[in-house]
Write a protein that holds these residues in place. Structure first.
Motif, PDB file in Angstrom:
ATOM      1  N   THR A  34      11.551  -7.329   0.067  1.00  0.00           N
ATOM      2  CA  THR A  34      10.960  -6.282   0.104  1.00  0.00           C
ATOM      3  C   THR A  34       9.640  -6.322  -1.491  1.00  0.00           C
ATOM      4  O   THR A  34       8.376  -5.208  -0.618  1.00  0.00           O
ATOM      5  N   ILE A  35       9.868  -6.625  -1.852  1.00  0.00           N
ATOM      6  CA  ILE A  35       8.270  -7.023  -3.218  1.00  0.00           C
ATOM      7  C   ILE A  35       7.087  -7.656  -2.202  1.00  0.00           C
ATOM      8  O   ILE A  35       6.298  -6.681  -2.222  1.00  0.00           O
ATOM      9  N   LEU A  36       7.861  -8.175  -1.294  1.00  0.00           N
ATOM     10  CA  LEU A  36       6.863  -9.068  -0.968  1.00  0.00           C
ATOM     11  C   LEU A  36       6.412  -8.302  -0.019  1.00  0.00           C
ATOM     12  O   LEU A  36       5.073  -8.237   0.522  1.00  0.00           O
ATOM     13  N   ALA A  39       3.644  -5.683  -1.994  1.00  0.00           N
ATOM     14  CA  ALA A  39       2.308  -5.906  -2.211  1.00  0.00           C
ATOM     15  C   ALA A  39       1.489  -6.542  -0.824  1.00  0.00           C
ATOM     16  O   ALA A  39       0.703  -6.216  -1.177  1.00  0.00           O
ATOM     17  N   ILE A  40       2.164  -6.746   0.400  1.00  0.00           N
ATOM     18  CA  ILE A  40       1.623  -7.022   1.602  1.00  0.00           C
ATOM     19  C   ILE A  40       1.034  -6.269   2.139  1.00  0.00           C
ATOM     20  O   ILE A  40      -0.832  -6.161   2.237  1.00  0.00           O
ATOM     21  N   GLU A  41       1.899  -4.682   2.584  1.00  0.00           N
ATOM     22  CA  GLU A  41       0.990  -4.034   3.347  1.00  0.00           C
ATOM     23  C   GLU A  41       0.563  -3.176   2.354  1.00  0.00           C
ATOM     24  O   GLU A  41      -0.510  -2.418   2.928  1.00  0.00           O
ATOM     25  N   SER A  42      -0.064  -2.918   0.811  1.00  0.00           N
ATOM     26  CA  SER A  42      -0.386  -1.902   0.026  1.00  0.00           C
ATOM     27  C   SER A  42      -1.431  -2.721   0.174  1.00  0.00           C
ATOM     28  O   SER A  42      -3.050  -2.117   0.633  1.00  0.00           O
ATOM     29  N   VAL A  47      -7.434  -2.967   2.302  1.00  0.00           N
ATOM     30  CA  VAL A  47      -8.495  -3.873   2.918  1.00  0.00           C
ATOM     31  C   VAL A  47      -9.287  -2.741   4.324  1.00  0.00           C
ATOM     32  O   VAL A  47     -10.317  -2.638   4.143  1.00  0.00           O
ATOM     33  N   GLN A  48      -8.459  -1.823   4.785  1.00  0.00           N
ATOM     34  CA  GLN A  48      -8.773  -1.243   5.681  1.00  0.00           C
ATOM     35  C   GLN A  48      -9.520   0.448   5.226  1.00  0.00           C
ATOM     36  O   GLN A  48     -10.452   0.889   5.728  1.00  0.00           O
TER      37      GLN A  48
END
Length: 85
Positions: A34-36, A39-42, A47-48
């Motif tokens: 969940t943490i990973l 972090a990746i989604e945020s 960037v978007q």
């Protein structure tokens, strides 16, 4: 699904992960996933947003800038006055 092994994780971090997982009612493994994922989604969302602003700027940059004439104030700004009902 892929397997990921994290070596040399200090005991303090592992203990904090264990506590946080228990607080959320998850296993340590699920908590780490969940943490990973979060972090990746945020980071992708940041960037978007940056790309969107750059695209908007590039789109309107072709039109050139606009110079506006500012009106001179004839009096100092005053506070609004309200009448009681």
């Amino acid at each position: 699904m892929a397997t990921l092994t994290i070596r040399n994780l200090d005991e303090r971090t592992k203990a904090q992960l264990r506590v946080q997982a228990a607080r959320h009612g998850r296993s340590m493994e699920e908590e780490a996933r969940t943490i990973l994922r979060t972090a990746i989604e945020s980071s992708q969302a940041e960037v978007q947003v940056e790309r969107l602003g750059s695209r908007i700027h590039a789109h309107f940059a072709e039109l050139g800038g606009v110079e506006l004439d500012l009106l001179e104030r004839s009096s100092a700004p005053a506070a609004a006055e309200f009448e009681p009902r």
